[in-house]
Design a protein around this motif. Structure first.
Motif, PDB file in Angstrom:
ATOM      1  N   PHE A 272       0.823  -1.209   0.000  1.00 20.20           N
ATOM      2  CA  PHE A 272       0.000   0.000   0.000  1.00 20.20           C
ATOM      3  C   PHE A 272       0.859   1.262   0.000  1.00 20.20           C
ATOM      4  N   GLN A 273       1.868   1.324   0.884  1.00 21.02           N
ATOM      5  CA  GLN A 273       2.710   2.520   0.967  1.00 21.02           C
ATOM      6  C   GLN A 273       3.450   2.766  -0.346  1.00 21.02           C
ATOM      7  N   MET A 274       3.888   1.703  -0.959  1.00 21.59           N
ATOM      8  CA  MET A 274       4.608   1.799  -2.220  1.00 21.59           C
ATOM      9  C   MET A 274       3.693   2.317  -3.327  1.00 21.59           C
ATOM     10  N   GLU A 275       2.482   1.783  -3.388  1.00 17.95           N
ATOM     11  CA  GLU A 275       1.557   2.200  -4.441  1.00 17.95           C
ATOM     12  C   GLU A 275       1.178   3.670  -4.291  1.00 17.95           C
ATOM     13  N   MET A 276       1.081   4.158  -3.058  1.00 20.98           N
ATOM     14  CA  MET A 276       0.727   5.558  -2.837  1.00 20.98           C
ATOM     15  C   MET A 276       1.713   6.494  -3.532  1.00 20.98           C
ATOM     16  N   ILE A 277       3.005   6.182  -3.431  1.00 21.16           N
ATOM     17  CA  ILE A 277       4.027   7.030  -4.055  1.00 21.16           C
ATOM     18  C   ILE A 277       3.993   6.889  -5.572  1.00 21.16           C
ATOM     19  N   VAL A 278       3.811   5.662  -6.054  1.00 19.28           N
ATOM     20  CA  VAL A 278       3.758   5.432  -7.501  1.00 19.28           C
ATOM     21  C   VAL A 278       2.571   6.170  -8.117  1.00 19.28           C
ATOM     22  N   ARG A 279       1.413   6.071  -7.477  1.00 19.92           N
ATOM     23  CA  ARG A 279       0.231   6.771  -7.981  1.00 19.92           C
ATOM     24  C   ARG A 279       0.421   8.287  -7.897  1.00 19.92           C
ATOM     25  N   ALA A 280       1.078   8.750  -6.853  1.00 22.70           N
ATOM     26  CA  ALA A 280       1.328  10.189  -6.711  1.00 22.70           C
ATOM     27  C   ALA A 280       2.174  10.702  -7.872  1.00 22.70           C
ATOM     28  N   ARG A 281       3.179   9.927  -8.249  1.00 23.37           N
ATOM     29  CA  ARG A 281       4.022  10.313  -9.388  1.00 23.37           C
ATOM     30  C   ARG A 281       3.192  10.364 -10.676  1.00 23.37           C
ATOM     31  N   GLN A 282       2.319   9.359 -10.853  1.00 21.68           N
ATOM     32  CA  GLN A 282       1.471   9.313 -12.043  1.00 21.68           C
ATOM     33  C   GLN A 282       0.563  10.539 -12.144  1.00 21.68           C
ATOM     34  N   LEU A 283       0.055  10.986 -10.998  1.00 19.12           N
ATOM     35  CA  LEU A 283      -0.895  12.099 -10.971  1.00 19.12           C
ATOM     36  C   LEU A 283      -0.202  13.462 -10.941  1.00 19.12           C
ATOM     37  N   GLY A 284       1.129  13.453 -10.906  1.00 21.44           N
ATOM     38  CA  GLY A 284       1.876  14.702 -10.970  1.00 21.44           C
ATOM     39  C   GLY A 284       1.997  15.455  -9.662  1.00 21.44           C
ATOM     40  N   TYR A 285       1.787  14.781  -8.527  1.00 20.16           N
ATOM     41  CA  TYR A 285       1.943  15.442  -7.243  1.00 20.16           C
ATOM     42  C   TYR A 285       3.427  15.586  -6.901  1.00 20.16           C
ATOM     43  N   THR A 286       3.752  16.638  -6.168  1.00 13.43           N
ATOM     44  CA  THR A 286       5.149  16.881  -5.792  1.00 13.43           C
ATOM     45  C   THR A 286       5.478  16.167  -4.487  1.00 13.43           C
ATOM     46  N   ILE A 287       6.689  15.602  -4.429  1.00 13.63           N
ATOM     47  CA  ILE A 287       7.110  14.801  -3.276  1.00 13.63           C
ATOM     48  C   ILE A 287       8.439  15.319  -2.746  1.00 13.63           C
ATOM     49  N   GLY A 288       8.458  15.706  -1.480  1.00  6.97           N
ATOM     50  CA  GLY A 288       9.695  16.075  -0.811  1.00  6.97           C
ATOM     51  C   GLY A 288      10.117  14.950   0.122  1.00  6.97           C
ATOM     52  N   GLU A 289      11.411  14.854   0.414  1.00  2.00           N
ATOM     53  CA  GLU A 289      11.903  13.774   1.289  1.00  2.00           C
ATOM     54  C   GLU A 289      12.695  14.350   2.461  1.00  2.00           C
ATOM     55  N   VAL A 290      12.530  13.717   3.611  1.00  2.00           N
ATOM     56  CA  VAL A 290      13.259  14.069   4.820  1.00  2.00           C
ATOM     57  C   VAL A 290      13.998  12.825   5.313  1.00  2.00           C
ATOM     58  N   PRO A 291      15.333  12.869   5.416  1.00  2.00           N
ATOM     59  CA  PRO A 291      16.059  11.716   5.962  1.00  2.00           C
ATOM     60  C   PRO A 291      15.627  11.445   7.406  1.00  2.00           C
TER      61      PRO A 291
END
Length: 240
Positions: free
Chosen positions: A189-208
């Motif tokens: 589920f967590q993996m698909e959320m990011i993949v779908r977000a990329r498909q829909l053009g949402y912006t993703i920031g990362e924090v170590p």
């Protein structure tokens, strides 16, 4: 969004047998939000824990106030992080949603700053970038996690360095849209959320983040979850 345009953060906290962890994780969250000056609420979604987690949650609700702590029970043979988040979102009043585990593996910090810096739709914790890392795992778990992440990166090219983590901040409307699109359960589920977000053009920031293994209780990761993860990965590869 709160009156006056101030942001409010709703933390969705799925629990199962977390009576030892819950008071401490709630205290840490409340302190962090108050020190940062952010309005918040913590929504505890319990899967019928037999260890008294619900009673602890009810005591915390009385202690912090029902405007800050909300206890909701969900009992389902198909209980997963996905179903818990869907259930929790029905009660969320914030314009940002934080999802995380209740096992003290996660620490809330820098997410608010990162979101404001880049005005991101999603801010995701990463163990595999910058000074992020994993502590307290044996070699087997480290190899499984690293291997899963590597295979995912090769097959899906997601544009994010850590897909299997469960510590993220979402704009509420973005999370709702992703929930409508996602079909996976469990670790996929967590993996698909990011993949779908990329498909829909949402912006993703990362924090170590420094991921520390749970203090109390046991991880649910086992052979069945690994098989489910691989099946889900191949399904995503075939459909994205």
């Amino acid at each position: 969004m709160e009156a006056g345009g101030a942001d409010k953060f709703s933390v969705l906290l799925p629990t199962y047998n977390e009576r030892e962890n819950l008071p401490l994780v709630v205290w840490l969250l409340a302190r962090t939000f108050r020190e940062s000056g952010n309005n918040f609420e913590i929504i505890i979604i319990d899967d019928g824990s037999p260890d008294g987690t619900q009673e602890i949650a009810e005591q915390l609700e009385k202690l912090y106030g029902s405007d800050k702590i909300v206890m909701r029970e969900i009992i389902s043979v198909l209980f997963s992080s996905g179903t818990a988040y869907i259930h929790g979102m029905k009660h969320a009043t914030g314009n940002f949603i934080v999802i995380m585990d209740a096992d003290l593996s996660h620490h809330v910090s820098l997410y608010f700053i990162k979101q404001k810096e880049g005005n991101f739709d999603i801010v995701s914790g990463t163990r595999y970038k910058g000074n992020g890392g994993v502590y307290g795992w044996d070699l087997k778990r480290k190899l499984i996690s690293r291997g899963a992440n590597f295979i995912t990166q090769v097959l899906l090219r997601p544009g994010a360095s850590d897909l299997t983590g469960s510590f993220r901040l979402y704009r509420k409307e973005v999370l709702q849209k992703l929930m409508e699109k996602c079909v996976s359960k469990g670790y996929v589920f967590q993996m698909e959320m990011i993949v779908r977000a990329r498909q829909l053009g949402y912006t993703i920031g990362e924090v170590p983040i420094s991921f520390v293994d749970r203090v109390y209780g046991e991880s649910k990761l086992g052979g069945n979850e690994i098989v489910s993860f691989l099946k889900g990965l191949l399904t995503l590869f075939a459909t994205t």
